[in-house]
Design a protein around this motif. Structure first.
Motif, PDB file in Angstrom:
ATOM      1  N   ALA A   1      -7.453   2.627  -7.123  1.00  0.00           N
ATOM      2  CA  ALA A   1      -7.441   3.028  -5.704  1.00  0.00           C
ATOM      3  C   ALA A   1      -6.755   1.968  -4.851  1.00  0.00           C
ATOM      4  O   ALA A   1      -6.833   0.772  -5.129  1.00  0.00           O
ATOM      5  CB  ALA A   1      -8.863   3.251  -5.211  1.00  0.00           C
ATOM      6  N   VAL A   2      -6.072   2.432  -3.807  1.00  0.00           N
ATOM      7  CA  VAL A   2      -5.444   1.552  -2.820  1.00  0.00           C
ATOM      8  C   VAL A   2      -6.171   1.740  -1.501  1.00  0.00           C
ATOM      9  O   VAL A   2      -6.432   2.866  -1.084  1.00  0.00           O
ATOM     10  CB  VAL A   2      -3.948   1.888  -2.650  1.00  0.00           C
ATOM     11  CG1 VAL A   2      -3.370   1.145  -1.450  1.00  0.00           C
ATOM     12  CG2 VAL A   2      -3.167   1.534  -3.903  1.00  0.00           C
ATOM     13  N   GLY A   3      -6.506   0.635  -0.847  1.00  0.00           N
ATOM     14  CA  GLY A   3      -7.169   0.730   0.453  1.00  0.00           C
ATOM     15  C   GLY A   3      -6.695  -0.372   1.378  1.00  0.00           C
ATOM     16  O   GLY A   3      -6.476  -1.507   0.946  1.00  0.00           O
ATOM     17  N   PHE A   4      -6.523  -0.044   2.643  1.00  0.00           N
ATOM     18  CA  PHE A   4      -6.041  -1.012   3.622  1.00  0.00           C
ATOM     19  C   PHE A   4      -7.206  -1.828   4.163  1.00  0.00           C
ATOM     20  O   PHE A   4      -8.177  -1.277   4.683  1.00  0.00           O
ATOM     21  CB  PHE A   4      -5.333  -0.287   4.770  1.00  0.00           C
ATOM     22  CG  PHE A   4      -4.750  -1.205   5.809  1.00  0.00           C
ATOM     23  CD1 PHE A   4      -3.818  -2.166   5.457  1.00  0.00           C
ATOM     24  CD2 PHE A   4      -5.140  -1.096   7.134  1.00  0.00           C
ATOM     25  CE1 PHE A   4      -3.276  -3.001   6.417  1.00  0.00           C
ATOM     26  CE2 PHE A   4      -4.599  -1.929   8.100  1.00  0.00           C
ATOM     27  CZ  PHE A   4      -3.663  -2.886   7.739  1.00  0.00           C
TER      28      PHE A   4
ATOM     29  N   THR B   1       2.558   8.144   6.947  1.00  0.00           N
ATOM     30  CA  THR B   1       2.943   8.240   8.359  1.00  0.00           C
ATOM     31  C   THR B   1       2.045   7.360   9.218  1.00  0.00           C
ATOM     32  O   THR B   1       2.511   6.662  10.134  1.00  0.00           O
ATOM     33  CB  THR B   1       2.858   9.701   8.847  1.00  0.00           C
ATOM     34  OG1 THR B   1       3.816  10.488   8.122  1.00  0.00           O
ATOM     35  CG2 THR B   1       3.150   9.796  10.338  1.00  0.00           C
ATOM     36  N   LYS B   2       0.741   7.387   8.947  1.00  0.00           N
ATOM     37  CA  LYS B   2      -0.194   6.542   9.700  1.00  0.00           C
ATOM     38  C   LYS B   2       0.065   5.060   9.417  1.00  0.00           C
ATOM     39  O   LYS B   2      -0.050   4.224  10.322  1.00  0.00           O
ATOM     40  CB  LYS B   2      -1.634   6.920   9.361  1.00  0.00           C
ATOM     41  CG  LYS B   2      -2.077   8.238   9.978  1.00  0.00           C
ATOM     42  CD  LYS B   2      -3.531   8.529   9.699  1.00  0.00           C
ATOM     43  CE  LYS B   2      -3.966   9.821  10.391  1.00  0.00           C
ATOM     44  NZ  LYS B   2      -4.014   9.678  11.863  1.00  0.00           N
ATOM     45  N   TYR B   3       0.391   4.731   8.170  1.00  0.00           N
ATOM     46  CA  TYR B   3       0.773   3.352   7.861  1.00  0.00           C
ATOM     47  C   TYR B   3       1.983   2.952   8.708  1.00  0.00           C
ATOM     48  O   TYR B   3       2.055   1.828   9.232  1.00  0.00           O
ATOM     49  CB  TYR B   3       1.142   3.220   6.383  1.00  0.00           C
ATOM     50  CG  TYR B   3       0.010   2.784   5.483  1.00  0.00           C
ATOM     51  CD1 TYR B   3      -0.512   1.494   5.555  1.00  0.00           C
ATOM     52  CD2 TYR B   3      -0.515   3.649   4.532  1.00  0.00           C
ATOM     53  CE1 TYR B   3      -1.533   1.088   4.713  1.00  0.00           C
ATOM     54  CE2 TYR B   3      -1.543   3.254   3.678  1.00  0.00           C
ATOM     55  CZ  TYR B   3      -2.051   1.966   3.778  1.00  0.00           C
ATOM     56  OH  TYR B   3      -3.065   1.558   2.945  1.00  0.00           O
ATOM     57  N   GLY B   4       2.940   3.876   8.832  1.00  0.00           N
ATOM     58  CA  GLY B   4       4.140   3.594   9.603  1.00  0.00           C
ATOM     59  C   GLY B   4       3.833   3.318  11.066  1.00  0.00           C
ATOM     60  O   GLY B   4       4.433   2.427  11.685  1.00  0.00           O
ATOM     61  N   ARG B   5       2.891   4.061  11.635  1.00  0.00           N
ATOM     62  CA  ARG B   5       2.518   3.852  13.032  1.00  0.00           C
ATOM     63  C   ARG B   5       1.871   2.487  13.222  1.00  0.00           C
ATOM     64  O   ARG B   5       2.130   1.796  14.210  1.00  0.00           O
ATOM     65  CB  ARG B   5       1.563   4.956  13.481  1.00  0.00           C
ATOM     66  CG  ARG B   5       2.234   6.331  13.606  1.00  0.00           C
ATOM     67  CD  ARG B   5       1.212   7.424  13.840  1.00  0.00           C
ATOM     68  NE  ARG B   5       1.850   8.737  13.898  1.00  0.00           N
ATOM     69  CZ  ARG B   5       1.189   9.880  13.822  1.00  0.00           C
ATOM     70  NH1 ARG B   5      -0.144   9.865  13.704  1.00  0.00           N
ATOM     71  NH2 ARG B   5       1.847  11.032  13.864  1.00  0.00           N
ATOM     72  N   VAL B   6       1.015   2.115  12.270  1.00  0.00           N
ATOM     73  CA  VAL B   6       0.388   0.795  12.340  1.00  0.00           C
ATOM     74  C   VAL B   6       1.445  -0.296  12.224  1.00  0.00           C
ATOM     75  O   VAL B   6       1.448  -1.270  12.990  1.00  0.00           O
ATOM     76  CB  VAL B   6      -0.679   0.636  11.230  1.00  0.00           C
ATOM     77  CG1 VAL B   6      -1.153  -0.822  11.136  1.00  0.00           C
ATOM     78  CG2 VAL B   6      -1.868   1.548  11.495  1.00  0.00           C
TER      79      VAL B   6
ATOM     80  N   ASP C   1       0.822  -1.211   0.000  1.00  0.00           N
ATOM     81  CA  ASP C   1       0.000   0.000   0.000  1.00  0.00           C
ATOM     82  C   ASP C   1       0.857   1.264   0.000  1.00  0.00           C
ATOM     83  O   ASP C   1       0.564   2.232  -0.706  1.00  0.00           O
ATOM     84  CB  ASP C   1      -0.918   0.015   1.226  1.00  0.00           C
ATOM     85  CG  ASP C   1      -2.074  -0.966   1.106  1.00  0.00           C
ATOM     86  OD1 ASP C   1      -2.147  -1.679   0.083  1.00  0.00           O
ATOM     87  OD2 ASP C   1      -2.885  -1.035   2.044  1.00  0.00           O
ATOM     88  N   VAL C   2       1.896   1.260   0.819  1.00  0.00           N
ATOM     89  CA  VAL C   2       2.765   2.438   0.887  1.00  0.00           C
ATOM     90  C   VAL C   2       3.414   2.680  -0.473  1.00  0.00           C
ATOM     91  O   VAL C   2       3.552   3.831  -0.913  1.00  0.00           O
ATOM     92  CB  VAL C   2       3.841   2.266   1.981  1.00  0.00           C
ATOM     93  CG1 VAL C   2       4.906   3.350   1.874  1.00  0.00           C
ATOM     94  CG2 VAL C   2       3.195   2.305   3.365  1.00  0.00           C
ATOM     95  N   GLY C   3       3.776   1.594  -1.156  1.00  0.00           N
ATOM     96  CA  GLY C   3       4.301   1.733  -2.509  1.00  0.00           C
ATOM     97  C   GLY C   3       3.279   2.362  -3.439  1.00  0.00           C
ATOM     98  O   GLY C   3       3.612   3.194  -4.292  1.00  0.00           O
TER      99      GLY C   3
END
Length: 239
Positions: free
Chosen positions: A119-122, A217-222, A81-83
């Motif tokens: 679209a990308v979604g987690f 940044t939020k992805y990084g925290r998760v 996702d980050v990519g």
């Protein structure tokens, strides 16, 4: 156990009714029997609690083992996702260059069309967690730090990330809709995609959409919290 308690109770009755024993002897023997009954009941209750606790902790171990697998899968999705969001940032920044007079090659236009509108979604693997929590067993995780980290991840960090992504996806949908509404297909199958890129509305939306750092940044925290939980699970069961 019930049979033994019944036997001791009958012995108390027979002792108390016995005409051959003094009152003091009766009291002494009755007290001994009562102590035996109380001890037996307490021991039985203790053993039952131990059995229930062992069963409970076996379920916790099974849950945490499965949760670890879920977190590993989520970690792989996060990398992907980050990519994707990095690609979005680059693509929308490219579109912004049109405002400075940049002219794209045919290959660049094809690239933008193929890599900007998806679209990308987690989608977290949280079914196991939700089932365990909804059954009221989350507090059976005795490691308080581990339990709090799991709650922080699924109750705060993941919902916050999903919410931010949803907002970004709504903006992306508006961007796609603009092109859907304004693309004109020519008889030779060409269209006015390139001509729409300098449009002020496109430029404004691209300017907003190119900033994906806050989502990453939020992805990084998760991801950080997930790795912390994995490490704690491994330490707990000496993996």
């Amino acid at each position: 156990m019930e049979t033994e308690i019944t036997g001791h109770t009958r012995k108390i009755y027979r002792t108390w009714k016995s005409p051959h024993l003094s009152v003091w002897k009766k009291v002494k023997e009755v007290l001994v029997e009562i102590v035996i009954i109380v001890f037996a009941v307490s021991l039985a209750a203790f053993l039952e609690r131990q059995r229930e606790h062992a069963h409970e902790q076996a379920e916790v171990k099974e849950f945490l083992s499965g949760l670890r697998t879920d977190l590993e899968k989520d970690s792989l999705e996060i990398v992907s996702d980050v990519g994707g969001f990095t690609r979005y940032s680059r693509n929308y920044s490219m579109i912004r260059q049109v405002a400075k007079g940049h002219i794209f090659s045919a290959d660049s236009l094809v690239y933008l069309r193929n890599n900007t509108f998806n679209a990308v979604g987690f989608v977290p693997n949280n079914a196991r967690y939700e089932g365990f929590r909804s059954s009221g067993r989350i507090n059976t995780i005795e490691d308080i730090r581990l339990r709090n980290n799991i709650l922080d991840l699924y109750q705060m960090l993941v919902p916050s990330l999903v919410s931010e992504i949803s907002g970004y996806q709504r903006d992306q949908a508006a961007f796609r809709q603009f092109f859907t509404n304004h693309l004109v297909l020519q008889p030779d199958d060409s269209d006015n995609f390139a001509a729409l890129l300098p449009n002020p509305t496109v430029q404004v939306m691209a300017h907003s959409l190119r900033n994906t750092n806050w989502i990453k940044t939020k992805y990084g925290r998760v991801a950080t919290k997930e790795q912390e939980i994995i490490h704690e699970i491994d330490s707990l069961y000496e993996r």
